[in-house]
Write a protein that holds these residues in place. Structure first.
Motif, PDB file in Angstrom:
ATOM      1  N   THR A   1      36.427   6.113  31.265  1.00  0.00           N
ATOM      2  CA  THR A   1      35.214   6.336  32.032  1.00  0.00           C
ATOM      3  C   THR A   1      35.034   5.209  33.028  1.00  0.00           C
ATOM      4  N   ALA A   2      34.886   5.541  34.296  1.00  0.00           N
ATOM      5  CA  ALA A   2      34.754   4.516  35.320  1.00  0.00           C
ATOM      6  C   ALA A   2      33.414   3.817  35.209  1.00  0.00           C
ATOM      7  N   CYS A   3      33.406   2.528  35.559  1.00  0.00           N
ATOM      8  CA  CYS A   3      32.140   1.806  35.523  1.00  0.00           C
ATOM      9  C   CYS A   3      31.988   0.891  36.705  1.00  0.00           C
ATOM     10  N   GLY A   4      32.886   0.935  37.667  1.00  0.00           N
ATOM     11  CA  GLY A   4      32.814   0.044  38.808  1.00  0.00           C
ATOM     12  C   GLY A   4      32.686   0.801  40.098  1.00  0.00           C
ATOM     13  N   GLY A   5      32.601   0.045  41.185  1.00  0.00           N
ATOM     14  CA  GLY A   5      32.524   0.652  42.494  1.00  0.00           C
ATOM     15  C   GLY A   5      33.908   0.903  43.042  1.00  0.00           C
ATOM     16  N   GLU A   6      33.991   1.133  44.379  1.00  0.00           N
ATOM     17  CA  GLU A   6      35.272   1.359  44.999  1.00  0.00           C
ATOM     18  C   GLU A   6      36.125   0.116  44.913  1.00  0.00           C
TER      19      GLU A   6
ATOM     20  N   ALA B   1      40.679 -19.102  41.840  1.00  0.00           N
ATOM     21  CA  ALA B   1      42.014 -18.662  41.429  1.00  0.00           C
ATOM     22  C   ALA B   1      42.092 -17.142  41.425  1.00  0.00           C
ATOM     23  N   PHE B   2      41.013 -16.479  41.013  1.00  0.00           N
ATOM     24  CA  PHE B   2      40.968 -15.017  41.007  1.00  0.00           C
ATOM     25  C   PHE B   2      41.166 -14.483  42.426  1.00  0.00           C
ATOM     26  N   ASP B   3      40.489 -15.093  43.392  1.00  0.00           N
ATOM     27  CA  ASP B   3      40.591 -14.649  44.781  1.00  0.00           C
ATOM     28  C   ASP B   3      41.946 -14.989  45.390  1.00  0.00           C
ATOM     29  N   ARG B   4      42.461 -16.166  45.073  1.00  0.00           N
ATOM     30  CA  ARG B   4      43.732 -16.586  45.654  1.00  0.00           C
ATOM     31  C   ARG B   4      44.892 -15.757  45.109  1.00  0.00           C
ATOM     32  N   THR B   5      44.875 -15.462  43.811  1.00  0.00           N
ATOM     33  CA  THR B   5      45.943 -14.622  43.268  1.00  0.00           C
ATOM     34  C   THR B   5      45.846 -13.203  43.801  1.00  0.00           C
ATOM     35  N   TYR B   6      44.617 -12.722  44.053  1.00  0.00           N
ATOM     36  CA  TYR B   6      44.455 -11.405  44.683  1.00  0.00           C
ATOM     37  C   TYR B   6      45.188 -11.385  46.020  1.00  0.00           C
ATOM     38  N   ALA B   7      44.928 -12.376  46.872  1.00  0.00           N
ATOM     39  CA  ALA B   7      45.525 -12.397  48.204  1.00  0.00           C
ATOM     40  C   ALA B   7      47.043 -12.496  48.121  1.00  0.00           C
TER      41      ALA B   7
ATOM     42  N   ILE C   1      36.896  -9.503  52.982  1.00  0.00           N
ATOM     43  CA  ILE C   1      36.677 -10.562  52.004  1.00  0.00           C
ATOM     44  C   ILE C   1      35.292 -10.440  51.379  1.00  0.00           C
ATOM     45  N   ASP C   2      34.282 -10.167  52.199  1.00  0.00           N
ATOM     46  CA  ASP C   2      32.919 -10.019  51.678  1.00  0.00           C
ATOM     47  C   ASP C   2      32.838  -8.899  50.646  1.00  0.00           C
ATOM     48  N   ALA C   3      33.703  -7.887  50.783  1.00  0.00           N
ATOM     49  CA  ALA C   3      33.656  -6.732  49.884  1.00  0.00           C
ATOM     50  C   ALA C   3      34.192  -7.030  48.494  1.00  0.00           C
ATOM     51  N   ARG C   4      34.980  -8.101  48.355  1.00  0.00           N
ATOM     52  CA  ARG C   4      35.586  -8.318  47.031  1.00  0.00           C
ATOM     53  C   ARG C   4      35.666  -9.770  46.591  1.00  0.00           C
ATOM     54  N   ILE C   5      35.255 -10.726  47.409  1.00  0.00           N
ATOM     55  CA  ILE C   5      35.408 -12.128  47.034  1.00  0.00           C
ATOM     56  C   ILE C   5      34.499 -12.460  45.849  1.00  0.00           C
TER      57      ILE C   5
END
Length: 481
Positions: A24-29, A247-253, A273-277
């Motif tokens: 069951t989804a619980c997050g946004g896009e 670290a979460f953001d840097r590994t994402y990139a 970046i504003d959408a997911r940082i």
């Protein structure tokens, strides 16, 4: 972690999510690409070998001011030669312009001979590597920074740092093609550079590098661990000058570049970046700055939050008990174990309390080992065993190839639910980095199956956690079987 009405700390609370059940989804896009199936890394096979300079790597023909014949300089200079070769191919093929080599390279020891560059003294640039646009110069601290990275994480950590700084040189060359102007925020430039580094490592992992070879397991683990090490401090805002990202953001990139290539990296802008940082200041009520004592009261709040979060699964979640961390009649993965026969998560609170100690950043930068990973690291370990009970209840296998990835994905979904407005408990700045740090440990349970068998490579572990955090629980079963 604690109740908002009392201490308002690291997870200042958890929203009662009605449907975070498995499937069951619980997050946004999501801004995340499709996660990988167990057994590959973004379509490449999982490989195990010693990463570093190739035995037959040529001697780079580069003029480097103040260079030595030490190992760190040899790796750094080869990195510059190698990443230059990569961009000499990429710029014409994907950006329709010829590559221009960097004009100047500088190796320095902040405790040795002093140099003036980019308006500053290298004696003040300890533990640093940088690109200076006015001088078109890449410089690195070979005296302190590179030896520390090399000793702690291996040679690929040096390649990561130099690949990142060279990414800034590429931005300077691309200009408008990368959306870079005089008003571009630091975080955009840094996330692009991390992404460019990922695209370069993909090329290397595909066997195209003249100088280096990197395995998709231990080698990429070195890269991800070094990105964690050079993360921003918890509580920094992504809007602040000099922000590089958590670290979460840097590994994402990095993973975005590894999976989708340099053209995708050049498209990173402030809006994306504003959408997911995740980098953000501490909550005004977070007086403890994200550090809570792991005690029975907090475990009680954790139990409540997990029960509420997973009630949509329609099964009875396990009860957390402090009885030594092992199962008397079943699989044992101390300091936390899921016991199927009693549907309990048996924890060793004393051992987990050590894990929950704050990260000692001073010790990190002195090259010392630290036992504390932060309170969220310990709570994520417990949550991973809780999700074993949820998976068992809905009939999912707990020991197949995807069980570890499904587990970390569900832990990520639980963490994502914690950021909903109105929660009694909420993630604090730095929590996700603690989860990443723990995920990259060889003993971590966050991406392990019922028996504690961990997913072989950190790339998949980190990505599965992120998939759950950004997309909710639905992909945890859809992508990880």
């Amino acid at each position: 972690m604690s109740l908002a009405a009392r201490r308002r700390s690291r997870l200042v609370g958890f929203l009662a999510v009605a449907t975070l059940g498995v499937g069951t989804a619980c997050g946004g896009e999501s801004t995340e690409g499709q996660a990988q199936t167990p057994g590959d890394v973004a379509g490449l096979p999982v490989t195990h070998f010693e990463s570093g300079l190739k035995a037959d790597a040529p001697q780079p023909d580069l003029d480097v001011r103040n260079a030595t014949d030490g190992e760190e300089d040899r790796i750094a200079i080869a990195s510059i030669a190698d990443v230059s070769e990569y961009w000499a191919q990429q710029l014409p093929a994907n950006f329709q312009q010829e590559f221009e080599p960097v004009q100047e390279l500088l190796s320095y020891d902040p405790e040795g001979k002093d140099f003036r560059t980019c308006g500053a003294s290298t004696s003040d640039a300890a533990m640093n590597a940088f690109y200076c646009p006015p001088e078109d110069l890449v410089a690195w601290d070979r005296g302190l920074l590179l030896p520390l990275l090399h000793e702690r994480f291996g040679p690929m950590a040096i390649v990561t740092v130099l690949g990142h700084e060279f990414g800034h040189a590429v931005q300077h060359r691309l200009g408008d093609k990368a959306g870079i102007t005089g008003s571009t925020k630091t975080i955009v430039k840094e996330q692009q550079a991390d992404c460019f580094t990922g695209s370069y490592f993909r090329w290397m992992a595909e066997g195209r590098s003249t100088y280096f070879e990197v395995s998709t397991s231990e080698g990429l683990n070195q890269v991800l661990a070094s990105l964690f090490f050079i993360r921003d401090e918890p509580g920094q805002s992504a809007r602040s000058r000099g922000a590089h990202g958590t670290a979460f953001d840097r590994t994402y990139a990095f993973q975005l570049g590894f999976e989708q290539g340099a053209v995708e990296c050049a498209g990173i802008d402030q809006a994306s970046i504003d959408a997911r940082i995740t980098e953000q200041p501490f909550h005004p009520g977070d007086r403890e700055k994200g550090d809570s004592s792991l005690d029975r009261e907090l475990i009680g709040h954790l139990q409540e939050s997990l029960d509420k979060a997973f009630k949509g699964a329609g099964v009875q979640g396990p009860t957390i008990v402090d009885e030594g961390g092992s199962c008397p009649n079943g699989p044992s993965t101390p300091p936390a174990s899921y016991c199927p026969d009693s549907n309990t998560v048996n924890i060793d609170l004393a051992t987990l309390r050590e894990l929950a100690q704050p990260v000692d950043r001073r010790a990190e930068f002195k090259g010392k080992e630290t036992t504390g990973m932060g309170d969220f690291a310990a709570l994520a370990e417990i949550a991973s065993r809780y999700t074993q009970g949820i998976q068992k209840g809905v009939g999912a296998s707990l020991e197949n190839a995807g069980a570890g990835l499904r587990t970390s994905c569900l832990v990520g979904a639980w963490a994502g639910a914690a950021n909903r407005e109105g929660a009694t408990l909420r993630l604090s700045s730095g929590d996700l980095d603690e989860a990443i740090a723990e995920l990259l440990q060889p003993r971590s349970l966050i991406a392990a199956d019922l028996e504690g068998n961990q997913v072989a490579n950190g790339f998949e572990r980190v990505e599965s956690l992120r998939v759950g955090y950004l997309q909710g629980s639905a992909p945890c079963t859809q992508q990880y079987g």
